[in-house]
Design a protein around this motif. Structure first.
Motif, mmCIF file in Angstrom:
data_model
loop_
_atom_site.group_PDB
_atom_site.id
_atom_site.type_symbol
_atom_site.label_atom_id
_atom_site.label_comp_id
_atom_site.label_asym_id
_atom_site.label_seq_id
_atom_site.Cartn_x
_atom_site.Cartn_y
_atom_site.Cartn_z
ATOM 1 N N TRP A 160 1.357 13.355 -1.287
ATOM 2 C CA TRP A 160 2.653 13.523 -1.942
ATOM 3 C C TRP A 160 2.627 14.712 -2.905
ATOM 4 N N HIS A 161 1.486 14.926 -3.549
ATOM 5 C CA HIS A 161 1.353 16.118 -4.397
ATOM 6 C C HIS A 161 1.639 17.383 -3.579
ATOM 7 N N VAL A 162 1.027 17.446 -2.398
ATOM 8 C CA VAL A 162 1.165 18.638 -1.556
ATOM 9 C C VAL A 162 2.577 18.765 -1.003
ATOM 10 N N LEU A 163 3.129 17.681 -0.513
ATOM 11 C CA LEU A 163 4.460 17.711 0.090
ATOM 12 C C LEU A 163 5.549 18.053 -0.925
ATOM 13 N N LEU A 164 5.382 17.584 -2.142
ATOM 14 C CA LEU A 164 6.372 17.857 -3.190
ATOM 15 C C LEU A 164 6.029 19.119 -3.985
ATOM 16 N N GLU A 165 4.832 19.664 -3.707
ATOM 17 C CA GLU A 165 4.358 20.886 -4.370
ATOM 18 C C GLU A 165 4.313 20.709 -5.888
ATOM 19 N N ILE A 166 3.729 19.582 -6.288
ATOM 20 C CA ILE A 166 3.560 19.254 -7.702
ATOM 21 C C ILE A 166 2.076 19.286 -8.040
ATOM 22 N N ALA A 197 -4.480 1.619 -12.843
ATOM 23 C CA ALA A 197 -4.689 0.971 -11.551
ATOM 24 C C ALA A 197 -4.762 -0.546 -11.705
ATOM 25 N N THR A 198 -5.449 -1.010 -12.747
ATOM 26 C CA THR A 198 -5.570 -2.448 -12.989
ATOM 27 C C THR A 198 -4.210 -3.064 -13.265
ATOM 28 N N VAL A 199 -3.425 -2.405 -14.120
ATOM 29 C CA VAL A 199 -2.077 -2.900 -14.416
ATOM 30 C C VAL A 199 -1.242 -2.925 -13.138
ATOM 31 N N GLY A 200 -1.407 -1.895 -12.315
ATOM 32 C CA GLY A 200 -0.664 -1.830 -11.069
ATOM 33 C C GLY A 200 -0.916 -3.017 -10.173
ATOM 34 N N GLU A 201 -2.166 -3.429 -10.071
ATOM 35 C CA GLU A 201 -2.514 -4.560 -9.214
ATOM 36 C C GLU A 201 -2.015 -5.882 -9.789
ATOM 37 N N LEU A 202 -2.078 -6.006 -11.109
ATOM 38 C CA LEU A 202 -1.730 -7.268 -11.745
ATOM 39 C C LEU A 202 -0.227 -7.473 -11.874
ATOM 40 N N THR A 203 0.552 -6.412 -11.797
ATOM 41 C CA THR A 203 1.998 -6.519 -11.990
ATOM 42 C C THR A 203 2.804 -6.180 -10.740
ATOM 43 N N GLY A 204 2.145 -5.782 -9.664
ATOM 44 C CA GLY A 204 2.881 -5.222 -8.540
ATOM 45 C C GLY A 204 3.149 -6.133 -7.356
ATOM 46 N N GLU A 205 2.830 -7.424 -7.447
ATOM 47 C CA GLU A 205 2.906 -8.284 -6.261
ATOM 48 C C GLU A 205 4.303 -8.334 -5.651
ATOM 49 N N ALA A 264 -2.888 -6.046 -0.472
ATOM 50 C CA ALA A 264 -3.965 -5.225 -1.023
ATOM 51 C C ALA A 264 -4.073 -3.910 -0.262
ATOM 52 N N TYR A 265 -3.911 -3.987 1.049
ATOM 53 C CA TYR A 265 -3.967 -2.752 1.842
ATOM 54 C C TYR A 265 -2.818 -1.817 1.493
ATOM 55 N N ILE A 266 -1.627 -2.372 1.302
ATOM 56 C CA ILE A 266 -0.476 -1.522 0.960
ATOM 57 C C ILE A 266 -0.724 -0.796 -0.349
ATOM 58 N N MET A 267 -1.294 -1.492 -1.324
ATOM 59 C CA MET A 267 -1.631 -0.843 -2.587
ATOM 60 C C MET A 267 -2.694 0.232 -2.371
ATOM 61 N N GLN A 268 -3.685 -0.061 -1.540
ATOM 62 C CA GLN A 268 -4.736 0.913 -1.249
ATOM 63 C C GLN A 268 -4.153 2.129 -0.538
ATOM 64 N N ARG A 269 -3.253 1.891 0.408
ATOM 65 C CA ARG A 269 -2.604 2.982 1.135
ATOM 66 C C ARG A 269 -1.806 3.854 0.169
ATOM 67 N N TYR A 270 -1.094 3.212 -0.733
ATOM 68 C CA TYR A 270 -0.328 3.956 -1.740
ATOM 69 C C TYR A 270 -1.245 4.891 -2.530
ATOM 70 N N ARG A 271 -2.389 4.391 -2.946
ATOM 71 C CA ARG A 271 -3.332 5.219 -3.711
ATOM 72 C C ARG A 271 -3.846 6.390 -2.878
ATOM 73 N N GLU A 293 -12.104 9.245 -3.418
ATOM 74 C CA GLU A 293 -12.214 8.946 -4.844
ATOM 75 C C GLU A 293 -11.359 7.771 -5.292
ATOM 76 N N ARG A 294 -10.399 7.373 -4.492
ATOM 77 C CA ARG A 294 -9.479 6.326 -4.936
ATOM 78 C C ARG A 294 -10.199 4.979 -5.055
ATOM 79 N N PRO A 295 -10.031 4.280 -6.184
ATOM 80 C CA PRO A 295 -10.724 2.993 -6.375
ATOM 81 C C PRO A 295 -10.201 1.938 -5.424
ATOM 82 N N LEU A 296 -11.076 1.019 -5.053
ATOM 83 C CA LEU A 296 -10.691 -0.081 -4.184
ATOM 84 C C LEU A 296 -9.895 -1.117 -4.967
ATOM 85 N N VAL A 297 -8.945 -1.740 -4.296
ATOM 86 C CA VAL A 297 -8.131 -2.789 -4.904
ATOM 87 C C VAL A 297 -9.002 -4.014 -5.164
ATOM 88 N N ARG A 298 -8.854 -4.597 -6.360
ATOM 89 C CA ARG A 298 -9.733 -5.718 -6.730
ATOM 90 C C ARG A 298 -8.987 -7.007 -7.062
#
Length: 222
Positions: free
Chosen positions: A128-134, A33-41, A115-122, A102-107
């Protein structure tokens, strides 16, 4: 969401350190999650443009709905018909002892909209697990990360998709390359923009109908 300001040097050190540790231990969701925030802008900026191109995406960015225990009435979901998306989602949460909160807040993302888009993604990850049945197994999470990478272009999804296979058997690794990644690419690039979907309004509908509406095909088998 509480933004933690870092200097350029601090961000660089944290990005490198978290990336190395995440590669060594892909199961550390906090590091990923930390890497995601730092590299995803840059990817988040592209996702924002994509959201703004549709009326539903604009509405989501305007209202910024959250997926939490307080916004999802799980007792109502339990009373839905078994074939509905909402019932299957509640079944998924109960069986795996998960919570929408349970999803951590974006920091580490300063721009509130990004930040909201990243939070929404989480927070829509379990949808997506349910829709893709994974299922949320190691193998399932690796496959889903490839799907998410192709759909969102967030760099850390590909990082997790590349590091996760080290936890799989050789047979699973071969299948990942030959079948799973091609399936993830085709499905992720042929469906609607899944971040612009108001899942809360679809919970009472049949799962198969929601999958068809969104252009999703369930994962063949695990």
């Amino acid at each position: 969401m509480t933004f933690q300001r870092l200097s350029f040097l601090g961000r660089s050190i944290l990005t490198i350190g978290a990336s190395i540790m995440a590669l060594e231990n892909p199961s550390r969701a906090d590091l990923v999650a930390t890497v995601g925030e730092l590299t995803g802008e840059e990817a988040l900026k592209r996702l924002r443009s994509r959201l703004l191109s549709s009326s539903q995406g604009k509405e989501i960015l305007k209202r910024r709905p959250r997926i939490e225990e307080t916004s999802i009435c799980r007792e109502k979901l339990k009373r839905l018909e078994p074939q509905t998306f909402g019932y299957r989602y509640e079944e998924f949460l109960t069986f795996h002892r998960f919570s929408p909160s349970e999803r951590p807040l974006v920091r580490f993302i300063e721009d509130e909209e990004l930040a909201y888009i990243m939070q929404r993604y989480r927070e829509v990850h379990d949808f997506w697990h349910v829709l893709l049945e994974i299922p949320p197994t190691v193998q399932g999470e690796v496959i889903l990360k490839w799907f998410e990478g192709f759909h969102t272009r967030l760099p850390f999804c590909f990082l997790a998709g590349c590091s996760g296979p080290f936890l799989l058997s050789l047979k699973q690794q071969v299948k990942l390359v030959q079948q799973d990644i091609p399936w993830a690419f085709h499905t992720a690039t042929s469906c609607v923009d899944l971040l612009a979907v108001e899942y809360e309004k679809l919970l009472v509908e049949d799962l198969s109908q929601v999958q068809t509406q969104l252009g999703l095909v369930a994962y063949p088998s695990l």
